[in-house]
Structures are given as structure tokens and as C-alpha cells.
Design an enzyme around this catalytic site. Structure first.
Site, PDB file in Angstrom:
ATOM      1  N   CYS A 283     -10.881  -2.815 -10.159  1.00 41.19           N
ATOM      2  CA  CYS A 283      -9.654  -1.181  -9.695  1.00 41.19           C
ATOM      3  C   CYS A 283      -8.564  -2.029  -9.479  1.00 41.19           C
ATOM      4  O   CYS A 283      -7.671  -0.911  -8.531  1.00 41.19           O
ATOM      5  CB  CYS A 283     -10.621  -1.332  -9.054  1.00 41.19           C
ATOM      6  SG  CYS A 283     -10.817  -2.214  -7.154  1.00 41.19           S
TER       7      CYS A 283
ATOM      8  N   HIS B 152       0.376  -0.591  -0.029  1.00 37.74           N
ATOM      9  CA  HIS B 152      -0.004   0.088   0.129  1.00 37.74           C
ATOM     10  C   HIS B 152       0.526   1.512   0.306  1.00 37.74           C
ATOM     11  O   HIS B 152       0.339   2.185  -0.573  1.00 37.74           O
ATOM     12  CB  HIS B 152      -0.950   0.116   1.209  1.00 37.74           C
ATOM     13  CG  HIS B 152      -2.165  -0.332   0.824  1.00 37.74           C
ATOM     14  ND1 HIS B 152      -2.210  -2.352   1.434  1.00 37.74           N
ATOM     15  CD2 HIS B 152      -3.612  -0.641   0.150  1.00 37.74           C
ATOM     16  CE1 HIS B 152      -3.424  -2.948   1.318  1.00 37.74           C
ATOM     17  NE2 HIS B 152      -3.700  -1.856   0.601  1.00 37.74           N
TER      18      HIS B 152
END
Ligand code: PEP
Ligand code: MG
Length: 586
Positions: free
Chosen positions: A514, A195
Site C-alpha cells: 500500500c 504525508h
């Protein structure tokens, strides 16, 4: 002579940066050691030496403050200098070494914990700052206890245009350092799909991760060339190399301005097939970039970033205010709000038990209590967000997306909670859209293989390739030592994507994608050929992907892909890309 260090690049639309290195202070390793009593005088002497070095360092920094700098910066350093003689810190540490016979680093840490606990119990914001001062000063002394000279970074150093070099960065660090002007990141740890890396890419900051020993090999102040396309970091580059990269920087700016001409052009293939291009948002403020790059909506708003860099979770009203702000900025185009996906590499203090301590790696967080699992276990965390999402749906087109689903039972539980929340809102006279679409991320092989049943219960699906690839190929996405195995074109991954699309088609449930694969222009033809017609990506990639879509013929891509699926196992990724490279182009 030019030195090249290798890591893994985290692309983005601005892959190159040239700037001075700035090494972030190494986190000291604190050995917790009981020492024989005869070594106590030596340990006390080590502490004194470290204190003296820390003092000299701070005095040097203070002397370098340019005239005209706001006075509080010098005061900040003075406060730290004072703390180096503060008895609550120093005398108490000396006493711990003497009385408990422990090494200096450990004694300091114990005293730091005691002081921090006292500050933590105070509500006064000023005293909270003092708690951070304790941390900074203790870290400084601990670094100087090490034999290696430290790379200290004053918390107020100007990072404008610098290349930040660190052992590791958390997503929270990235946000804070970006605010302080960092132009690029180089880290020793972390994979390109972590992330942290995704956030760096979405902020369009050139980043190279997994550069082993970077903090030992690079020096603060030296000029670095960061190439996030190739994953290289060049130090002491000679003039010819610098000229080459400056030229590339200029031409990539030119390409960006050429792409800007596509802004108002439709996202339609040469054979007239429309493809919906949506934006991924990590922060509410990314909405400006989404609009500026022509997104026709938001396909993924990662709300977990709302929970970072703070002590407690946001409440319903804060969620609602944030969503309403985004809805207003989107001006009628849809917003997909993904519910909390905490856990994995995004621990938040107090919210993700077991993930914030140093044992996180052994706890195997990728397979643990993250995302919807955490939300269903902690309704007090989940329900305020559910209420806020539903209430926001009264103000504009909103979809709700649930991450990390693995079973139909989870979907049923979420649907039950949503219905219950709707009933409560109705009773309370609070408006919401009763038809707000509800979707699930398909990012675990179990969800992919049960996609038909999931699709029958929901309004849309969104394929999260970052996790789907991680779980299918058994590769920890934040571990750079296995990032070479991360292959979006692995036949198993392509088959799963095909399977999901076919399964959802049975109930005519729309499917988007996505994950990062959706925003990588190298894979656009593959995804179109597989049948995807909705792609959501970081805003900086929208025009690159639109450029590919407008050049290709989707009918021809579909035929080529269909043909290849019969012998996918025999095709190397490069062969797949090559076959599709010009399929149907003008
Ligand atoms: C994914 O897994 O592909 C995804 C989009 O979610 P995240 O990267 O936030 O886990
Ligand atoms: Mg995911």
C-alpha cells in the site's frame, strides 16, 4: 523571459496546472532579543511603522472588495482594522517594550500568547474566532516588522484556480487550501514522500516540493506552469511554452477519458493472472473517487486524518459513524482500517507530545513515539478506536491494519488488547465480526526480516514502501535535501520485498502493498515480477496501473525478475525497468 524553478514533483494523474501564483503569508521569524534601554524609543517607532503599514495594507484590501461581495467579508477586515488600535493588543505591547526592554516582535508575541490564553479558556465559539483574529493580526504586524515586504494572504481570499506558493504546508493546510479552491501547490520545504505530498497526490493536486526560495522568487498574481512530473515551476512563460502546456493539459484529459474505458474491464494480465486493485483513502470522502475508479476495496484507510484540524481526539461513536459511512458507500467491498498513525509529520495538538513544538526536527520523530508505539503507550487513545473498528466489522467486510510494527511483542500486545476488547463488547451485547482479519504493515526493516513470525500470528500483511524505503535507505522522507536518494529499486529494497513475500508464503498469509510504489505505473511490472498480486494506491492511479497489468505477461515478468535477482547489485534502476519494459507484452 521564462524562469524555471526546480523542485521535486509529486506526480498524480493530473500532473500539470496553469494558474496565477498566490503566495501564502510567510511566517515571520521572531527574534527574542533584550534591547538596551536607549533603543526603546527606536523599537517603539518600529512598532508604530509596522502598525501603519498593516493598516494601509488592510485598507487597500478593503477598497478592492468587489461590489456585491457578502457584507461579512468587509466586516471581517474592519474587525482586523479595529484590532490594530485595540489597547489590549497595542498599548499592552508598547508597555512590554518599555517595561521589559524587549524587541517589538517578541513583545507582540508575548501579548498574543496572553490574549490567546484568555480566549482559549472561553467556550463560546464566537470568541474562539476572535482568538484566530488575534493570531492573524499579530502575524500581519510581525510580517511588517520585517524589512522585506510581506506576502500577506487574507484568510478569506479566493484561491480558485490559484497555484499556492508557501514555505511549507502541513497536511491540515492542504485540506483547508484545497477546500478554498487551490489548483496546485509549490513549497520550499518537504519531500515527495511526506504525508503532505501524499495527500496532495491523493487529492490529485499537482504539487512540486523543495523549490528553494520560491516565496522570494515568485510574485502573487504571476502566471505559473506547474509540472509535477518533472518537478518544475515556470514563471513568465512565453506564449509558445504556454500553448505547449495547454496542449498537454488537453491531451492528458484525453488520456484520462481513454483510461475510463478500462473501468469495467477485469484487472487481469494477458496470461490470465488476476491482480487485486485496492484504493488508499486519506479522508472518508475519498471513497467516492475509489468507487469511481473501480477499486475492488480499500487497502488502506489512514484514520489519522480524523484527528487533524481539531482540538481533541474523536470518540468511539465518531469513529464508528465515519467507518459505517464508508462501509455503506463501499456497498459490500472490503474496507481495511489502519489504526492511528500519528507522529512523524502528522502531529495533532495535545496528542503527540513533543511533536507540535518547534523542536520537532531535533526530536527525530520518524524514530520516535509514533503509530502503534503511541497507541500502546496511550490505551485511552487506542481503545476507543479498537472498539469502533470491531463494532464496524458487524456492518460489512472490515480488516484492521496496524502500522509501524517492529516486534513480535507488539503484535502479542495488540492481539491481547483486541481479545480483551472483544470480550468487553460481548459482555455489553455489542455486535462485531469474530473473524475480522487482523494485519500488520511491514514498513520497518526489522518487521520485514521477522515477517515469517509476524505472518504466522496474523491474517494478512501489507508492505508500506514509503516507510520501508525511508528506514532501509536512512532517508528522512520529509527532507527534500535527501530525496534524490529515495530509490524504490534499490537492491536492498527489492530484496526485502522478495524476502517478505517468501516469508509470508510459508504460512500462506496474503501480502499486499500500500505504499506509493504500488500506485506508480513505472514499477507495476517490477512488483508483479516479484510476486505481488494485491496493490493498494491512491484512487487516481488505479486505471493507469490496470492498463499496465492488462498489457503484460506475468509469467514472463516473473522469469525476468528471477533472472535479475542473481545480480541485482550490478543493475541500475533504469536497466531493471528497461529489461521489464516489454517482457511478455503483445
Ligand atoms: C507507507 O509507509 O508506505 C504507508 C503506506 O504508510 P504512510 O505513508 O501513511 O506512512
Ligand atoms: Mg507508513
Amino acid at each position: 523571459m521564462t524562469t524555471a524553478l526546480l523542485g521535486v514533483g509529486v506526480g498524480g494523474s493530473r500532473p500539470i496546472a496553469i494558474g496565477a501564483a498566490h503566495l501564502l503569508a510567510r511566517h515571520p521569524t521572531i527574534a527574542t532579543e533584550n534591547i538596551p534601554r536607549r533603543r526603546i524609543p527606536d523599537e517603539l517607532a518600529r512598532l508604530e511603522a509596522a502598525l501603519a503599514r498593516a493598516r494601509r495594507h488592510l485598507e487597500q484590501v478593503r477598497a478592492q472588495i468587489p461590489t456585491g461581495t457578502p457584507v461579512h467579508i468587509a466586516e471581517f477586515i474592519d474587525a482586523h482594522l479595529l484590532m490594530l488600535t485595540d489597547s489590549a493588543l497595542v498599548d499592552a505591547t508598547r508597555a512590554l517594550i518599555r517595561e521589559r526592554a524587549v524587541n517589538a516582535g517578541w513583545a507582540l508575541q508575548m501579548q498574543r500568547d496572553t490574549l490567546v490564553e484568555i480566549f482559549d479558556r472561553m467556550d463560546d465559539p464566537y470568541l474562539r474566532t476572535r482568538r484566530d483574529d488575534v493570531d492573524h493580526v499579530v502575524r500581519q504586524i510581525q510580517l511588517f516588522l520585517d524589512d522585506d515586504p510581506p506576502h500577506a494572504t487574507p484568510a478569506d481570499a479566493d484561491l480558485g484556480g490559484c497555484v499556492l506558493v508557501a514555505r511549507d504546508l502541513t497536511p491540515a493546510d492542504v485540506i483547508l487550501l484545497r477546500q478554498r479552491g487551490a489548483a496546485a501547490f509549490v513549497t520550499e520545504r518537504g519531500g515527495p514522500m511526506s504525508h503532505t505530498a501524499i495527500l496532495a497526490r491523493s487529492l490529485d493536486i499537482p504539487t512540486v516540493v523543495g523549490v528553494h526560495n520560491a516565496t522570494h522568487l515568485l510574485r502573487t498574481g504571476e502566471l505559473l506552469v506547474v509540472n509535477a512530473e518533472t518537478g518544475t515551476v515556470l514563471a513568465s512563460a512565453d506564449q509558445a511554452i504556454l500553448d505547449h502546456y495547454r496542449q498537454r493539459l488537453a491531451s492528458s484529459e484525453q488520456r484520462r477519458s481513454r483510461l475510463r474505458r478500462l473501468l469495467r474491464k477485469p484487472s487481469t494480465s494477458r496470461d490470465g493472472v488476476p491482480v487485486v486493485l485496492l484504493a488508499n483513502l486519506d479522508l472518508a470522502s475519498d471513497v467516492a473517487a475509489a468507487r469511481a475508479n473501480g477499486a475492488s476495496g480499500v487497502g488502506l484507510y489512514r484514520t489519522e486524518f480524523l484527528y487533524l484540524n481539531r482540538n481533541g481526539p474523536p470518540d468511539e461513536e465518531e469513529h464508528l459513524a465515519t467507518y459505517l459511512g464508508i462501509i455503506r458507500a463501499l456497498d459490500g467491498i472490503p474496507l481495511t482500517i489502519r489504526t492511528l498513525d500519528l507522529g512523524l509529520d502528522k502531529p495533532a495538538p495535545g496528542l503527540t507530545p513533543g511533536l507540535t513544538d518547534s523542536n520537532a526536527a531535533t526530536a527525530n520523530p520518524a524514530l520516535g513515539l509514533r503509530a502503534i508505539r503511541l497507541c500502546l503507550k496511550e490505551p485511552a487513545l487506542f481503545v476507543p478506536q479498537l472498539r469502533a473498528v470491531l463494532r464496524a466489522s458487524a456492518a460489512g467486510p472490515v480488516r484492521m491494519l496496524v502500522p509501524m510494527v517492529t516486534s513480535i511483542a507488539e503484535i502479542e500486545t495488540v492481539l491481547g488488547l483486541v481479545n480483551e476488547t472483544r470480550r468487553t463488547l460481548r459482555r455489553q451485547g455489542l455486535p462485531y465480526d469474530p473473524l475480522m482479519p487482523l494485519g500488520a504493515m511491514i514498513e520497518v526493516p526489522a518487521a520485514a526480516l521477522t515477517a515469517a513470525a509476524i505472518a504466522r500470528r496474523l491474517d494478512f500483511l501489507s508492505i508500506g514502501t514509503n516507510d520501508l524505503i525511508q528506514y532501509t535507505l536512512a532517508i528522512d522522507r520529509s527532507d527534500d535535501s535527501v530525496s534524490y536518494l529515495y530509490e524504490p529499486l534499490h537492491p536492498a529494497v527489492l530484496r526485502l520485498i522478495r524476502y517478505i513475500l517468501a516469508a509470508a508464503a510459508e504460512s500462506r498469509t496474503p501480502v499486499g502493498m500500500c505504499g506509493e510504489m504500488a500506485g506508480d505505473p513505472r514499477y507495476t511490472r517490477v512488483l508483479l515480477g516479484l510476486g505481488l498480486r494485491e496493490l493498494s494506491m491512491q484512487p487516481g492511479s488505479l486505471l493507469e496501473v490496470k492498463d499496465v497489468i492488462r498489457r503484460c505477461n506475468i509469467g514472463a515478468l516473473t522469469d525476468s525478475m528471477e533472472h535479475m535477482t542473481t545480480h541485482l547489485d550490478d543493475l541500475a534502476p533504469a536497466q531493471i525497468l528497461e529489461t521489464l519494459a516489454t517482457a511478455g507484452d503483445a
